[in-house]
Design an enzyme around this catalytic site. Structure first.
Site, PDB file in Angstrom:
ATOM      1  N   LYS A  77       0.853  -1.193   0.000  1.00 31.26           N
ATOM      2  CA  LYS A  77       0.000   0.000   0.000  1.00 31.26           C
ATOM      3  C   LYS A  77       0.885   1.238   0.000  1.00 31.26           C
ATOM      4  O   LYS A  77       1.883   1.295   0.739  1.00 31.26           O
ATOM      5  CB  LYS A  77      -0.897  -0.036   1.245  1.00 31.26           C
ATOM      6  CG  LYS A  77      -1.925   1.081   1.340  1.00 31.26           C
ATOM      7  CD  LYS A  77      -2.802   0.884   2.582  1.00 31.26           C
ATOM      8  CE  LYS A  77      -3.868   1.937   2.722  1.00 31.26           C
ATOM      9  NZ  LYS A  77      -4.721   1.726   3.927  1.00 31.26           N
ATOM     10  N   SER A 152      -9.608   1.746   2.922  1.00 28.50           N
ATOM     11  CA  SER A 152      -8.752   2.494   2.029  1.00 28.50           C
ATOM     12  C   SER A 152      -7.687   1.644   1.308  1.00 28.50           C
ATOM     13  O   SER A 152      -7.098   2.120   0.337  1.00 28.50           O
ATOM     14  CB  SER A 152      -8.043   3.603   2.812  1.00 28.50           C
ATOM     15  OG  SER A 152      -7.203   3.054   3.798  1.00 28.50           O
ATOM     16  N   SER A 176      -9.736  -0.603   7.138  1.00 32.74           N
ATOM     17  CA  SER A 176      -9.172  -0.466   5.792  1.00 32.74           C
ATOM     18  C   SER A 176      -8.466  -1.688   5.227  1.00 32.74           C
ATOM     19  O   SER A 176      -8.147  -1.702   4.046  1.00 32.74           O
ATOM     20  CB  SER A 176      -8.204   0.712   5.750  1.00 32.74           C
ATOM     21  OG  SER A 176      -8.938   1.893   5.589  1.00 32.74           O
TER      22      SER A 176
HETATM   23  N1  GLN Z   1     -12.883   4.283   6.514  1.00 30.22           N
HETATM   24  C1  GLN Z   1     -12.302   4.800   7.713  1.00 30.22           C
HETATM   25  C2  GLN Z   1     -11.878   6.233   7.482  1.00 30.22           C
HETATM   26  O1  GLN Z   1     -12.151   6.737   6.452  1.00 30.22           O
HETATM   27  C3  GLN Z   1     -11.128   3.951   8.150  1.00 30.22           C
HETATM   28  C4  GLN Z   1     -10.011   4.038   7.196  1.00 30.22           C
HETATM   29  C5  GLN Z   1      -8.838   3.174   7.598  1.00 30.22           C
HETATM   30  O2  GLN Z   1      -8.977   2.146   8.239  1.00 30.22           O
HETATM   31  N2  GLN Z   1      -7.657   3.628   7.221  1.00 30.22           N
HETATM   32  O3  GLN Z   1     -11.266   6.853   8.276  1.00 30.22           O
END
Ligand code: GLN
Length: 492
Positions: A77, A152, A176
């Site tokens: 990532k 994400s 994410s």
């Molecule tokens: N979807 C959540 C956010 O937008 C968590 C994202 C993540 O786990 N990095 O913050």
């Protein structure tokens, strides 16, 4: 390259049936063929990958392989620093940023001989649930390219589900890793906070962020976690807890007599898609047929998870992102007259809209007049959420839940409604607040053929039990390793 697991490929490497260079060439060719549709990668590291593969083949010929995964391609990532290779966080702010060092997780992979083939797309700075908030365009779900892969860590999920690489690393702050794994039909594991070093992971919310594996099956998750886990003097929050041989102990777990908590808050509610609800019931039935006892519990504070997360995480993000001011890192707005203007124009032009929203929320909840009402209170609720987990885990060995309330949704359908996007994580976010570990396992399909993942969760540093439990269940369910049909024909 066919969607084959790393452990199978490792077996072929060991037998001499294939070389690392051949595997990496197949991976690169499949990336080339499918990227126009998938857009999983921000940067493909063709030359470095081929050079590393040749090194691996040389080691193997000399009988000096570094680990069982030596020579296997892996994707990272793009919020984990890679020395000499740009690390963008899918943000204009870091579009040209080339870090002078590698994150510990990446270094551990390289020390084990794995071959990094590229950096995957994400929601900018890991904020989002669809991989649409990216300065490099959205990634597409290989099961239906009109749909999102989740986020994400969507690029990593797509790269694995689309058969571009057998393994990838993601990061999970509120879901994410698990949510995109669920939407793409792969395995995603969020380790216990402190299990994997965060050194070199670009910080979003430092008390919640964890790096973890995204893989075709549970055995690969065990192998990859074992490679990146462990104490790191460079991350003071990494835990000095021994790393078991996760892959070796997978088969010794027995579901007979184990108790699984079924928190009613995770299995009811208007937001739960009926097909996901049916899959959840079938999942619990399967557990019972393996000999597990299902224990009904209540976790009353779960309903505050989303609000608590969006106070704690935005507070931490507003502090972490203060460093992007044009002075030290990445992008700097041109033609500004003084330093204040440079800071503000750099941020205005370098950050996307979701980042700005988060920084404003975070600054607000930390401001003198609101600190007690929001930030302090959220910290207290966080403790209550953790206690809900502790109580459930006193009554049971593991906690079960759907991973996402719905399967992959259409691109564009939630982008105008931040709250609807935030609700994607309603079943994953509480685990990060508690700090414990959880895994999303491919568990079924919708009638329309979209994958559905279910979650198993366990206490601090109980990854060995979690992986063993998931492996046994994976054998019984027989869903993991299914191929995304959109991409199957494009195989190189
Ligand atoms: N979807 C959540 C956010 O937008 C968590 C994202 C993540 O786990 N990095 O913050």
């Amino acid at each position: 390259m066919a969607l084959r697991s790393a452990h199978e490929l490792a077996g072929q490497l060991a037998k001499g049936a294939v070389t690392s260079e051949e595997l990496v060439r197949r991976s690169l060719a499949h990336i080339k063929a499918t990227e126009p549709r998938l857009n999983a990668f921000v940067t493909v590291m063709e030359e470095q990958a081929l050079a590393a593969a040749r090194e691996s083949d040389k080691r193997r010929a000399a009988g000096q392989t570094l680990s069982p995964l030596d020579g296997i391609p892996v994707a990272i990532k793009d919020n984990m620093n890679t020395e000499g290779v740009r690390t963008t966080c899918s943000s204009r702010m870091l579009e040209q940023f080339v870090p002078p060092f590698s994150s510990t997780a990446v270094r551990k992979l390289q020390d084990a001989g794995l071959v990094v083939v590229g950096k995957t797309n994400l929601d900018e700075f890991a904020m989002g649930s669809s991989t649409e908030n990216s300065a490099f365009g959205r990634s597409a779900n290989p099961w239906d390219t009109d749909r999102v892969p989740g986020g994400s860590s969507g690029g990593s999920a797509v790269a694995v589900a689309g058969g571009q690489v057998p393994l990838a690393l993601g990061s999970d702050t509120g879901g994410s890793i698990r949510q995109p794994a669920s939407l793409c039909g792969i395995v995603g594991l969020k380790p216990t906070y402190g299990r994997v070093s965060r050194y070199g992971l670009v910080a979003f919310a430092s008390s919640l962020d964890q790096i973890g594996p995204m893989t075709v099956d549970v055995e690969d998750a065990a192998l990859l976690l074992g490679t990146v886990a462990g104490h790191d003097p460079l991350d003071s929050t990494s835990a000095d807890v021994p790393v078991p041989d996760y892959a070796a102990s997978l088969r010794s777990f027995d579901w007979k007599g184990r108790r699984v908590a079924r928190p009613k808050e995770f299995f009811t509610g208007e937001g739960l898609d009926p097909e996901v609800a049916r899959c959840a019931d079938a999942f619990l039935e399967k557990l019972a047929s393996l000999g597990a006892e299902i224990v009904d519990v209540s976790m009353p504070h779960l309903k505050y998870s989303i609000s608590t997360f969006y106070i704690v995480a935005t507070a931490e993000a507003s502090s972490n992102l203060a460093r992007y001011d044009g002075a030290q890192y990445g992008f700097r707005a041109a033609g500004t007259k003084n330093i204040i203007e440079m800071f503000s124009r750099t941020r205005a032009q370098g950050f996307g809209p979701e980042i700005k929203r988060r920084v404003m929320m975070g600054t607000h909840v930390l401001s003198a007049g609101y600190y007690d009402a929001y930030y302090n209170k959220a910290q207290k609720v966080r403790t209550l959420i953790k206690r809900d987990y502790d109580r459930a885990l006193e009554k049971a060995d593991l906690v079960a839940a759907p991973t996402s309330p719905f399967p992959a949704f259409l691109a564009g359908s939630r982008m105008d409604d931040p709250l609807a996007m935030y609700l994607c994580d309603v079943f994953t976010i509480s685990l990060n607040l508690a700090g414990y570990c959880g895994l999303s396992l491919p568990s079924g399909f919708t009638e329309g053929g979209l994958p559905i993942g279910m979650q198993l969760m366990a206490g601090a540093f109980e990854e060995e039990k979690l992986l063993g439990a998931a492996w046994q269940l994976e054998q019984a369910l027989g869903v993991a390793g299914s191929r995304a049909p959109e991409i199957a024909g494009a195989s190189a």
